[in-house]
Enzyme design. Structure first.
Site, PDB file in Angstrom:
ATOM      1  N   LEU A  94       0.868  -1.169   0.000  1.00  0.00           N
ATOM      2  CA  LEU A  94       0.000   0.000   0.000  1.00  0.00           C
ATOM      3  C   LEU A  94       0.902   1.215   0.000  1.00  0.00           C
ATOM      4  O   LEU A  94       1.914   1.236   0.720  1.00  0.00           O
ATOM      5  CB  LEU A  94      -0.902   0.024   1.245  1.00  0.00           C
ATOM      6  CG  LEU A  94      -1.941  -1.098   1.378  1.00  0.00           C
ATOM      7  CD1 LEU A  94      -2.716  -0.942   2.678  1.00  0.00           C
ATOM      8  CD2 LEU A  94      -2.889  -1.108   0.183  1.00  0.00           C
ATOM      9  N   ASP A  95       0.573   2.224  -0.806  1.00  0.00           N
ATOM     10  CA  ASP A  95       1.446   3.390  -0.845  1.00  0.00           C
ATOM     11  C   ASP A  95       1.398   4.138   0.485  1.00  0.00           C
ATOM     12  O   ASP A  95       0.557   3.875   1.343  1.00  0.00           O
ATOM     13  CB  ASP A  95       1.110   4.300  -2.030  1.00  0.00           C
ATOM     14  CG  ASP A  95      -0.269   4.893  -1.945  1.00  0.00           C
ATOM     15  OD1 ASP A  95      -0.546   5.629  -0.985  1.00  0.00           O
ATOM     16  OD2 ASP A  95      -1.090   4.631  -2.845  1.00  0.00           O
ATOM     17  N   ARG A  96       2.291   5.075   0.635  1.00  0.00           N
ATOM     18  CA  ARG A  96       2.519   5.716   1.940  1.00  0.00           C
ATOM     19  C   ARG A  96       1.257   6.345   2.520  1.00  0.00           C
ATOM     20  O   ARG A  96       1.031   6.298   3.731  1.00  0.00           O
ATOM     21  CB  ARG A  96       3.619   6.772   1.783  1.00  0.00           C
ATOM     22  CG  ARG A  96       4.142   7.355   3.088  1.00  0.00           C
ATOM     23  CD  ARG A  96       5.359   8.234   2.834  1.00  0.00           C
ATOM     24  NE  ARG A  96       5.913   8.742   4.080  1.00  0.00           N
ATOM     25  CZ  ARG A  96       5.519   9.873   4.652  1.00  0.00           C
ATOM     26  NH1 ARG A  96       4.575  10.614   4.077  1.00  0.00           N
ATOM     27  NH2 ARG A  96       6.074  10.276   5.779  1.00  0.00           N
TER      28      ARG A  96
END
Length: 299
Positions: free
Chosen positions: A83-85
């Site tokens: 999952l991106d930041r």
């Protein structure tokens, strides 16, 4: 493990490469001079990733999921997918290679459910485009997503303060805008896929959260916390992805394709033929160990 130094990983005294095929019952595998032994998998955990946290097990100055998990898992278990930041929600942490493959390969069709908060209310045309597939390609390359399940969550329309281009860490000029929540279910996992899908239909995303992995729900698990999966939940993930025999079927198909090519050495060809023979024994005999126990890599 990514093999960058042939001298660190050796099979029967020879430097190993990324695609070196290993028979654990016959081959001697060493890391930094120490022989490796197979171990049973022990880690199946669900983590609720918080905002501003990177999906990596590397220990560094940046806030990462590694800091939220037991230190003894480092080098053993890893997140399945990313999952991106700025995206929050569920991540499975495991050392089960078969399950990692089944959860990241779209052919296994394990659905992941996201809740995307967007500005405005999507039209029926936009919802239809997201459902049948949209082009999320970049640099002139077409890339059409697979069919998805998309709907506006009932009762999710509301007013919310939304940042704009003038906002930064030091100052904000947010304004009240109407938003709603889209539930998006996909079974592929390309980089930033849901964000790119929403952008492709000209919608502006405010927040993205992954609520479910298959039928596995976060429930009341607090952000930044994790919990161990039950045996029933692990079996459920396998069954939803097509059954516990899927990795073996997938490996057999890919190994047979490799045997038809000319890229294998005589030794590698012999190992593959022997492994396939063990998995498809004469009638009345039992197959040998599963793929993840055999230590053979299917790519």
């Amino acid at each position: 493990m990514c093999i960058r130094d042939r001298d660190r990983v050796r099979v029967n005294g020879e430097g190993a490469t990324l695609n070196t095929i290993v028979d654990p019952e016959r081959d001697r595998v060493c890391l930094n001079g120490e022989r490796l032994a197979l171990k049973d998998r022990t880690v199946y955990a669900l983590l609720n990733k918080p905002m501003a946290c990177t999906t990596t097990m590397a220990v560094g100055p940046e806030h990462s999921v590694a800091a939220l998990l037991p230190s003894e898992w480092l080098g053993l278990a890893r997140p399945v997918g990313r999952l991106d930041r700025e995206t929050t929600g569920g991540i499975l942490i495991t050392d089960d290679g078969d399950l990692q493959v089944m959860m990241t390969q779209p052919d296994f069709k394990l659905w992941k459910t996201y809740v995307a908060t967007v500005v405005g209310v999507p039209t029926e045309e936009q919802l239809g485009q997201l459902t049948v597939g949209v082009d999320i390609g970049e640099n002139g390359q077409e890339l059409i997503t697979r069919p998805a399940e998309v709907c506006v969550l009932e009762g999710s329309q509301r007013q919310r303060r939304v940042c704009n281009k003038k906002c930064n860490q030091d100052s904000h000029s947010c304004r009240e805008e109407q938003v709603c929540d889209l539930q998006i279910r996909i079974h592929e996992g390309r980089k930033h896929q849901v964000r790119r899908m929403v952008r492709a239909v000209k919608l502006r995303m405010v927040h993205l959260h992954r609520s479910h992995i298959g039928s596995l729900a976060l429930g009341e698990l607090p952000a930044g916390s994790w919990r161990a999966l039950t045996h029933e939940e692990v079996e459920g993930l396998y069954n939803e992805a097509g059954g516990s025999d899927c990795p073996d079927k997938w490996a057999k198909e890919n190994f047979r394709k490799k045997l038809k090519g000319n890229d294998l050495s005589a030794e590698e060809r012999t190992k593959l033929e022997r492994w396939l023979g063990q998995q498809d024994p004469p009638e009345g005999t039992a197959p040998e160990n599963r793929l993840h126990q055999d230590g053979i890599k299917a790519e």
